[in-house]
Design an enzyme around this catalytic site. Structure first.
Site, mmCIF file in Angstrom:
data_model
loop_
_atom_site.group_PDB
_atom_site.id
_atom_site.type_symbol
_atom_site.label_atom_id
_atom_site.label_comp_id
_atom_site.label_asym_id
_atom_site.label_seq_id
_atom_site.Cartn_x
_atom_site.Cartn_y
_atom_site.Cartn_z
ATOM 1 N NE ARG A 15 46.578 55.235 12.885
ATOM 2 C CZ ARG A 15 46.318 54.028 13.412
ATOM 3 N NH1 ARG A 15 45.316 53.890 14.250
ATOM 4 N NH2 ARG A 15 47.064 52.997 13.110
ATOM 5 C CE LYS A 75 50.262 50.359 12.771
ATOM 6 N NZ LYS A 75 49.061 49.554 13.060
ATOM 7 C CE1 TYR A 94 45.688 50.765 19.975
ATOM 8 C CE2 TYR A 94 46.256 52.426 18.344
ATOM 9 C CZ TYR A 94 45.332 51.832 19.174
ATOM 10 O OH TYR A 94 44.049 52.310 19.203
ATOM 11 C CG HIS A 96 49.062 45.156 18.360
ATOM 12 N ND1 HIS A 96 47.870 44.635 18.802
ATOM 13 C CD2 HIS A 96 48.782 46.419 17.946
ATOM 14 C CE1 HIS A 96 46.911 45.530 18.649
ATOM 15 N NE2 HIS A 96 47.437 46.630 18.138
ATOM 16 C CD GLU A 118 48.618 46.553 22.214
ATOM 17 O OE1 GLU A 118 48.666 47.767 21.992
ATOM 18 O OE2 GLU A 118 49.643 45.836 22.260
ATOM 19 C CB SER A 220 25.860 33.742 14.658
ATOM 20 O OG SER A 220 26.766 33.427 13.641
ATOM 21 C CG LEU A 240 37.768 39.780 18.907
ATOM 22 C CD1 LEU A 240 39.005 39.493 18.074
ATOM 23 C CD2 LEU A 240 37.955 41.100 19.650
ATOM 24 C CB ILE A 269 41.324 41.047 7.175
ATOM 25 C CG1 ILE A 269 42.386 40.383 6.318
ATOM 26 C CG2 ILE A 269 41.617 42.514 7.378
ATOM 27 C CD1 ILE A 269 42.030 39.021 5.810
ATOM 28 C CG ASP A 270 42.466 42.992 12.899
ATOM 29 O OD1 ASP A 270 41.446 42.301 12.729
ATOM 30 O OD2 ASP A 270 42.591 43.795 13.834
ATOM 31 C CB VAL A 298 41.930 47.597 4.110
ATOM 32 C CG1 VAL A 298 43.011 48.506 4.694
ATOM 33 C CG2 VAL A 298 41.805 47.813 2.602
HETATM 34 P P1 NAD Z 1 34.021 42.904 19.692
HETATM 35 O O1 NAD Z 1 34.584 41.926 20.682
HETATM 36 O O2 NAD Z 1 33.470 44.188 20.199
HETATM 37 O O3 NAD Z 1 32.857 42.193 18.855
HETATM 38 C C1 NAD Z 1 33.002 40.923 18.278
HETATM 39 C C2 NAD Z 1 31.630 40.236 18.260
HETATM 40 O O4 NAD Z 1 31.759 39.034 17.502
HETATM 41 C C3 NAD Z 1 31.113 39.850 19.648
HETATM 42 O O5 NAD Z 1 29.857 40.437 19.889
HETATM 43 C C4 NAD Z 1 31.015 38.319 19.567
HETATM 44 O O6 NAD Z 1 29.948 37.794 20.319
HETATM 45 C C5 NAD Z 1 30.819 38.122 18.066
HETATM 46 N N1 NAD Z 1 31.071 36.772 17.588
HETATM 47 C C6 NAD Z 1 32.026 35.882 17.966
HETATM 48 N N2 NAD Z 1 31.879 34.732 17.284
HETATM 49 C C7 NAD Z 1 30.817 34.876 16.453
HETATM 50 C C8 NAD Z 1 30.160 34.049 15.511
HETATM 51 N N3 NAD Z 1 30.579 32.801 15.264
HETATM 52 N N4 NAD Z 1 29.098 34.547 14.833
HETATM 53 C C9 NAD Z 1 28.670 35.808 15.055
HETATM 54 N N5 NAD Z 1 29.232 36.635 15.956
HETATM 55 C C10 NAD Z 1 30.292 36.176 16.643
HETATM 56 O O7 NAD Z 1 35.185 43.146 18.634
HETATM 57 P P2 NAD Z 1 35.328 44.432 17.675
HETATM 58 O O8 NAD Z 1 36.073 45.513 18.379
HETATM 59 O O9 NAD Z 1 34.003 44.740 17.088
HETATM 60 O O10 NAD Z 1 36.319 43.875 16.552
HETATM 61 C C11 NAD Z 1 35.870 42.944 15.558
HETATM 62 C C12 NAD Z 1 37.046 42.576 14.668
HETATM 63 O O11 NAD Z 1 37.457 43.707 13.904
HETATM 64 C C13 NAD Z 1 38.302 42.129 15.438
HETATM 65 O O12 NAD Z 1 38.891 41.045 14.774
HETATM 66 C C14 NAD Z 1 39.194 43.329 15.368
HETATM 67 O O13 NAD Z 1 40.575 42.971 15.502
HETATM 68 C C15 NAD Z 1 38.871 43.797 13.971
HETATM 69 N N6 NAD Z 1 39.306 45.173 13.641
HETATM 70 C C16 NAD Z 1 39.885 45.321 12.419
HETATM 71 C C17 NAD Z 1 40.275 46.573 11.982
HETATM 72 C C18 NAD Z 1 40.861 46.716 10.609
HETATM 73 O O14 NAD Z 1 41.442 47.753 10.322
HETATM 74 N N7 NAD Z 1 40.699 45.730 9.724
HETATM 75 C C19 NAD Z 1 40.104 47.687 12.807
HETATM 76 C C20 NAD Z 1 39.510 47.512 14.052
HETATM 77 C C21 NAD Z 1 39.094 46.239 14.461
#
Ligand code: NAD
Length: 363
Positions: A15, A75, A94, A96, A118, A220, A240, A269-270, A298
């Site tokens: 990026r 980054k 970003y 972090h 962030e 859930s 999250l 996973i992050d 990933v």
């Molecule tokens: P978000 O806060 O918008 O949504 C998270 C949801 O999880 C919320 O609605 C919350 O109520 C729900 N939640 C919490 N505990 C729960 C449980 N026990 N059961 C069911 N639902 C539950 O967050 P987001 O922006 O959607 O991000 C989600 C995850 O994805 C984060 O960990 C973020 O860091 C990760 N992420 C990873 C990548 C990657 O490249 N791997 C990229 C972007 C985001």
């Protein structure tokens, strides 16, 4: 103001801080932009595209850091970049910082004004400069899952949407936030049978209102999750819990009892992952198999689609870049209570409470 855009140097980061389109906007506002040669190759923008947009192309990152007052990146700055920061620099990227003591120490030492994407907020408690990356990851999760379900990729050989006369695949999305909602959009669009889990009933109500009867919403609990996960073809982990490691919602025992050839995509996973059997993978080797279940974990999913990700990021960062350039950083930050939380390090002080607490700085 003179804004500098170095080429990203973190491993496999394609990026870029500003697209040529953003450069054109910045220049139209009366500012100068200097870009390191090759900065845009990863998104298909060559030096000529930047020059046509009004930027000056310089031959090295050192030249860009030397010439610019503000550095716009993607980054966190790497050690060689941190060494080029000056007290009169504004750094917007970003960061972090909380888990990254060496970077924080270097930024403090630099004296620069360091604003993190962030931690910028919006009026609704969201993180608007993180959201586009969650949107990308949520959508990509379904593409990755669909591909992993193909026989040659280790999956059961199931087409997500089925065909007339053959039932579609069962997709379970755990967490209905930004990632989850975008996974749902894609999975429903492909014709899958989709169930979303969340612990927040307002989130479930909003999703139900948005997607109608096509989407099954389930509160859930461990029991409900077990029932649906064991029957699923594709499970997407998108939870999250702010400020905490992701809860392990799918145990190794559940994975053992899942259908052979089913797929787990752990977007969380992050934050450590929400499946007990998850471990971070890369775009070069995105999947591995545990107990006949394909895992895709990933950690930087948006990096796999740098063009889309860069444009999505620029859509939300450009207004802040323009505010910093047009008003100066003091006025831009003080005028906007949602922008001010973005300030993480200022004149040798950590100014973000969470970072200060995590790393033991005075706040
Ligand atoms: P978000 O806060 O918008 O949504 C998270 C949801 O999880 C919320 O609605 C919350 O109520 C729900 N939640 C919490 N505990 C729960 C449980 N026990 N059961 C069911 N639902 C539950 O967050 P987001 O922006 O959607 O991000 C989600 C995850 O994805 C984060 O960990 C973020 O860091 C990760 N992420 C990873 C990548 C990657 O490249 N791997 C990229 C972007 C985001």
């Amino acid at each position: 103001m003179r804004i500098g855009v170095p080429k990203e140097i973190k491993n496999h980061e394609y990026r870029v801080g500003l697209t040529p389109g953003s450069v054109r906007e910045v220049v139209a506002n009366g500012h100068e932009v200097v870009v390191e040669t090759g900065a845009g190759v990863g998104i298909g923008a060559d030096d000529a595209a930047y020059e046509a947009a009004g930027a000056e192309v310089l031959k090295s990152a050192a030249d860009v850091f030397a010439a610019a007052n503000m550095i716009v990146k993607v980054k966190e700055p790497q050690a060689v970049e941190r060494a080029m920061l000056r007290p009169d620099h504004i750094l917007f990227t970003y960061l972090h910082l909380a888990p990254d003591a060496p970077q924080t120490a270097d930024l403090v030492k630099s004296g620069a004004t360091c604003i993190a994407y962030e931690t910028v907020t919006d009026g609704r408690g969201g993180l608007p400069l993180l959201a586009p990356m969650s949107q990308v990851a949520g959508r990509l999760a379904v593409q990755a899952g669909a591909s992993a379900l193909e026989k040659a990729h280790g999956g059961a050989g199931v087409l997500l949407g089925g065909v007339p006369g053959v039932a579609p695949a069962k997709v379970v999305v755990i967490g209905g936030g930004v990632v989850g909602a975008h996974s749902i959009t894609m999975a429903l669009g492909l014709g899958a049978d989709v169930t979303v889990f969340d612990r927040n009933v307002d989130v479930l109500a909003n999703l139900s209102h948005r997607f109608g009867a096509a989407l099954r919403t389930v509160y859930s609990t461990a029991a409900a999750l077990e029932e649906y996960v064991l029957d699923a073809d594709l499970v997407i982990g998108a939870v999250l819990v702010a400020g905490a490691a992701a809860p392990k919602l799918v145990s190794a025992d559940m994975v053992r009892r899942m259908k052979a050839g089913s797929v787990l995509v752990d977007v969380a996973i992050d934050q450590g992952g929400c499946f007990e059997t998850s471990r971070p993978t890369t775009h070069a080797e995105p999947t591995y198999v545990v107990d006949d279940v394909v895992h895709y974990c990933v950690a930087n999913m948006p990096g796999g689609v740098p063009r889309t990700s860069t444009h999505a990021l620029n859509n939300v960062t450009l207004p802040f870049v323009l505010a910093l350039a047009n008003q100066g950083y003091r006025k831009a930050l003080l005028a906007n209570p949602n922008f001010l939380p973005g300030l993480n390090v200022y004149k040798g002080q950590v100014t973000c409470e969470a970072v200060a607490n995590a790393l033991g700085y005075d706040f």
